[in-house]
Design a protein around this motif. Sequence first.
Motif, PDB file in Angstrom:
ATOM      1  N   HIS A 299       0.852  -1.176   0.000  1.00 19.61           N
ATOM      2  CA  HIS A 299       0.000   0.000   0.000  1.00 19.61           C
ATOM      3  C   HIS A 299       0.888   1.225   0.000  1.00 19.61           C
ATOM      4  O   HIS A 299       1.462   1.593   1.022  1.00 19.61           O
ATOM      5  N   ASN A 300       1.052   1.812  -1.171  1.00 23.57           N
ATOM      6  CA  ASN A 300       1.782   3.074  -1.286  1.00 23.57           C
ATOM      7  C   ASN A 300       0.810   4.176  -0.861  1.00 23.57           C
ATOM      8  O   ASN A 300      -0.018   4.633  -1.658  1.00 23.57           O
ATOM      9  N   VAL A 301       0.885   4.590   0.383  1.00 25.58           N
ATOM     10  CA  VAL A 301      -0.175   5.398   0.986  1.00 25.58           C
ATOM     11  C   VAL A 301      -0.287   6.787   0.371  1.00 25.58           C
ATOM     12  O   VAL A 301      -1.309   7.469   0.551  1.00 25.58           O
ATOM     13  N   ASP A 302       0.736   7.235  -0.359  1.00 29.68           N
ATOM     14  CA  ASP A 302       0.716   8.581  -0.925  1.00 29.68           C
ATOM     15  C   ASP A 302       0.389   8.604  -2.408  1.00 29.68           C
ATOM     16  O   ASP A 302       0.351   9.688  -3.006  1.00 29.68           O
ATOM     17  N   SER A 303       0.186   7.447  -3.031  1.00 27.13           N
ATOM     18  CA  SER A 303       0.108   7.418  -4.490  1.00 27.13           C
ATOM     19  C   SER A 303      -1.057   6.604  -5.016  1.00 27.13           C
ATOM     20  O   SER A 303      -1.466   5.611  -4.417  1.00 27.13           O
ATOM     21  N   ASP A 304      -1.562   7.022  -6.182  1.00 27.59           N
ATOM     22  CA  ASP A 304      -2.351   6.156  -7.045  1.00 27.59           C
ATOM     23  C   ASP A 304      -1.374   5.472  -8.000  1.00 27.59           C
ATOM     24  O   ASP A 304      -0.486   6.133  -8.561  1.00 27.59           O
ATOM     25  N   GLU A 305      -1.539   4.163  -8.192  1.00 29.33           N
ATOM     26  CA  GLU A 305      -0.625   3.403  -9.044  1.00 29.33           C
ATOM     27  C   GLU A 305      -1.342   2.974 -10.320  1.00 29.33           C
ATOM     28  O   GLU A 305      -2.380   2.320 -10.266  1.00 29.33           O
ATOM     29  N   VAL A 306      -0.771   3.333 -11.463  1.00 30.14           N
ATOM     30  CA  VAL A 306      -1.298   2.949 -12.773  1.00 30.14           C
ATOM     31  C   VAL A 306      -0.277   2.043 -13.449  1.00 30.14           C
ATOM     32  O   VAL A 306       0.902   2.379 -13.537  1.00 30.14           O
ATOM     33  N   LEU A 307      -0.718   0.885 -13.920  1.00 31.32           N
ATOM     34  CA  LEU A 307       0.154  -0.014 -14.672  1.00 31.32           C
ATOM     35  C   LEU A 307      -0.454  -0.271 -16.044  1.00 31.32           C
ATOM     36  O   LEU A 307      -1.627  -0.647 -16.151  1.00 31.32           O
ATOM     37  N   PHE A 308       0.363  -0.053 -17.078  1.00 27.10           N
ATOM     38  CA  PHE A 308      -0.024  -0.326 -18.460  1.00 27.10           C
ATOM     39  C   PHE A 308       0.730  -1.573 -18.898  1.00 27.10           C
ATOM     40  O   PHE A 308       1.964  -1.577 -18.947  1.00 27.10           O
ATOM     41  N   TYR A 309       0.002  -2.644 -19.197  1.00 26.05           N
ATOM     42  CA  TYR A 309       0.598  -3.942 -19.494  1.00 26.05           C
ATOM     43  C   TYR A 309       0.832  -4.027 -21.007  1.00 26.05           C
ATOM     44  O   TYR A 309      -0.111  -4.073 -21.792  1.00 26.05           O
ATOM     45  N   THR A 310       2.097  -4.068 -21.392  1.00 25.00           N
ATOM     46  CA  THR A 310       2.423  -3.855 -22.795  1.00 25.00           C
ATOM     47  C   THR A 310       3.219  -4.994 -23.416  1.00 25.00           C
ATOM     48  O   THR A 310       3.703  -4.876 -24.527  1.00 25.00           O
ATOM     49  N   GLY A 311       3.352  -6.131 -22.705  1.00 20.19           N
ATOM     50  CA  GLY A 311       4.042  -7.258 -23.306  1.00 20.19           C
ATOM     51  C   GLY A 311       4.364  -8.322 -22.275  1.00 20.19           C
ATOM     52  O   GLY A 311       4.359  -8.077 -21.064  1.00 20.19           O
ATOM     53  N   GLY A 312       4.652  -9.526 -22.743  1.00 20.95           N
ATOM     54  CA  GLY A 312       5.047 -10.601 -21.856  1.00 20.95           C
ATOM     55  C   GLY A 312       3.883 -11.145 -21.045  1.00 20.95           C
ATOM     56  O   GLY A 312       2.723 -11.046 -21.428  1.00 20.95           O
ATOM     57  N   ASN A 313       4.224 -11.685 -19.888  1.00 28.80           N
ATOM     58  CA  ASN A 313       3.228 -12.348 -19.044  1.00 28.80           C
ATOM     59  C   ASN A 313       3.395 -11.817 -17.630  1.00 28.80           C
ATOM     60  O   ASN A 313       4.353 -12.157 -16.938  1.00 28.80           O
ATOM     61  N   TYR A 314       2.456 -10.993 -17.184  1.00 31.05           N
ATOM     62  CA  TYR A 314       2.585 -10.374 -15.868  1.00 31.05           C
ATOM     63  C   TYR A 314       2.054 -11.337 -14.816  1.00 31.05           C
ATOM     64  O   TYR A 314       0.857 -11.447 -14.586  1.00 31.05           O
ATOM     65  N   GLU A 315       3.009 -12.055 -14.166  1.00 23.19           N
ATOM     66  CA  GLU A 315       2.667 -13.195 -13.319  1.00 23.19           C
ATOM     67  C   GLU A 315       1.748 -12.827 -12.163  1.00 23.19           C
ATOM     68  O   GLU A 315       0.814 -13.559 -11.829  1.00 23.19           O
ATOM     69  N   ALA A 316       1.984 -11.667 -11.527  1.00 19.83           N
ATOM     70  CA  ALA A 316       1.222 -11.318 -10.332  1.00 19.83           C
ATOM     71  C   ALA A 316      -0.250 -11.061 -10.622  1.00 19.83           C
ATOM     72  O   ALA A 316      -1.084 -11.083  -9.714  1.00 19.83           O
ATOM     73  N   ARG A 317      -0.609 -10.791 -11.881  1.00 18.60           N
ATOM     74  CA  ARG A 317      -1.991 -10.468 -12.234  1.00 18.60           C
ATOM     75  C   ARG A 317      -2.718 -11.627 -12.914  1.00 18.60           C
ATOM     76  O   ARG A 317      -3.841 -11.465 -13.353  1.00 18.60           O
ATOM     77  N   ARG A 318      -2.068 -12.809 -13.022  1.00 19.47           N
ATOM     78  CA  ARG A 318      -2.710 -13.919 -13.714  1.00 19.47           C
ATOM     79  C   ARG A 318      -4.037 -14.284 -13.038  1.00 19.47           C
ATOM     80  O   ARG A 318      -4.127 -14.357 -11.817  1.00 19.47           O
ATOM     81  N   GLY A 319      -5.058 -14.456 -13.850  1.00 13.22           N
ATOM     82  CA  GLY A 319      -6.363 -14.804 -13.338  1.00 13.22           C
ATOM     83  C   GLY A 319      -7.266 -13.625 -13.071  1.00 13.22           C
ATOM     84  O   GLY A 319      -8.415 -13.805 -12.678  1.00 13.22           O
ATOM     85  N   SER A 320      -6.771 -12.429 -13.326  1.00 14.50           N
ATOM     86  CA  SER A 320      -7.562 -11.227 -13.040  1.00 14.50           C
ATOM     87  C   SER A 320      -8.238 -10.647 -14.280  1.00 14.50           C
ATOM     88  O   SER A 320      -8.997  -9.688 -14.175  1.00 14.50           O
ATOM     89  N   GLY A 321      -7.938 -11.193 -15.463  1.00 16.16           N
ATOM     90  CA  GLY A 321      -8.463 -10.629 -16.702  1.00 16.16           C
ATOM     91  C   GLY A 321      -7.526  -9.653 -17.374  1.00 16.16           C
ATOM     92  O   GLY A 321      -7.809  -9.159 -18.466  1.00 16.16           O
ATOM     93  N   ILE A 322      -6.376  -9.360 -16.740  1.00 20.15           N
ATOM     94  CA  ILE A 322      -5.392  -8.456 -17.344  1.00 20.15           C
ATOM     95  C   ILE A 322      -4.870  -9.080 -18.634  1.00 20.15           C
ATOM     96  O   ILE A 322      -4.559 -10.280 -18.690  1.00 20.15           O
ATOM     97  N   GLU A 323      -4.737  -8.247 -19.683  1.00 11.77           N
ATOM     98  CA  GLU A 323      -4.282  -8.711 -20.989  1.00 11.77           C
ATOM     99  C   GLU A 323      -3.439  -7.625 -21.641  1.00 11.77           C
ATOM    100  O   GLU A 323      -3.230  -6.546 -21.060  1.00 11.77           O
ATOM    101  N   GLN A 324      -2.943  -7.902 -22.842  1.00  9.71           N
ATOM    102  CA  GLN A 324      -2.184  -6.899 -23.589  1.00  9.71           C
ATOM    103  C   GLN A 324      -3.008  -5.621 -23.733  1.00  9.71           C
ATOM    104  O   GLN A 324      -4.160  -5.660 -24.140  1.00  9.71           O
ATOM    105  N   GLY A 325      -2.397  -4.478 -23.370  1.00  6.43           N
ATOM    106  CA  GLY A 325      -3.086  -3.202 -23.481  1.00  6.43           C
ATOM    107  C   GLY A 325      -3.940  -2.847 -22.285  1.00  6.43           C
ATOM    108  O   GLY A 325      -4.549  -1.769 -22.267  1.00  6.43           O
ATOM    109  N   SER A 326      -3.996  -3.713 -21.277  1.00  9.42           N
ATOM    110  CA  SER A 326      -4.765  -3.402 -20.074  1.00  9.42           C
ATOM    111  C   SER A 326      -4.084  -2.302 -19.261  1.00  9.42           C
ATOM    112  O   SER A 326      -2.862  -2.153 -19.277  1.00  9.42           O
TER     113      SER A 326
END
Length: 388
Positions: A299-326
Amino acid sequence: MPYYRSVGEVPRKRHTQFRQPDGSLYAEELMGQEGFSSDSSLLYHRHLPTAIVAAEAYDPPAYARVPNHPLKPRHLRTHKLDTSDADPVLGRQPLLANDDCRISYVVAERPSVLYRNAIGDECLYVEAGSARIESTFGVLEVTQGDYVIIPTSVIYRIVPVGGPLRTLVVEATGHIGPPKRYLSVRGQFLEHAPYCERDIRGPSEPLCEDGTDVEVYVQHRRGWTRFTYAHHPFDVVGWDGCLYPWAFSIHDFEPITGRVHQPPPVHQTFEGPNFVICSFVPRKVDYHPLAIPVPYNHHNVDSDEVLFYTGGNYEARRGSGIEQGSISLHPAGFTHGPQPGAVERSLGVEFFDELAVMVDTFRPLDLCEPALSCEDTGYAWTWARRPS
């Protein structure tokens, strides 16, 4: 910028007579930041860069901003916004915004208008495709994985090459550059920095075009104006200085790794006013015998975190519906972490093949209308699912 460049023809001494073949003087234009107390460049034009023949108000497409309320993590599927006939500048679809920056996405196949952002620097990230970034400083050839930093008030246009160009855009209300901790007091990249001057590309030769009554769209602090210039602004025969558009490939970012999981600042690539931009690249992961390679719940208490998934396989998000361009938005006030089952799956893994761009903002981000139109509304509840 951290170093000086000289391109094309410039006189030996600045602010001295520099004459064209017909004997007339070239027109100087000094572009300088922070009241001429910071980086600057000196450009030499064939025509007066001040000569405009018309100015009229321009109303870009309006968009509404709404707070992230009730507070939830969000998942945006940018590929549902495909509009390949869009202008690469005027067709940008804003997704997230606050008073420091705006994050947009655009898919385009045709050249943009001539454009100047007089509010702040822009960071363009090329998700897919190739383009020529043409400006008063010359040409940058860019392709998949390139970041492009366009300094405030540079006149430029984007020309897609050979197919659709997918671009994530971060527009700042100030300046974007390398983190200060990567630079010496004189601006040289230090040995611990994950990239250096050899990785940076700037324009290498002038771009001169002829034309009269040329339109330039200007975004400024009171709205938008469409200027008509008496002569084409791409008439610079030479320039020198430390302020210019430049490109850097995410594939040249050298990851910093350790025996146990490293915190997000090791991925930092740029900093802007009240936000940072980070790069997650393929890398060897934690090599302590009992290491857990995926991120811990955090929990980064001071920030909003935005992640743009642009390639490969993002292991920590598997099963969440995250895909290329998410795009995921994990706001301050919400503890986030790996999806159920990700920790166990990561044990013993030696390498992550992932590519992502992160923007951390220190003020909350609002949601724009295009974001709501491509949202996966079930994302917030995916941590409560049983692992498959």
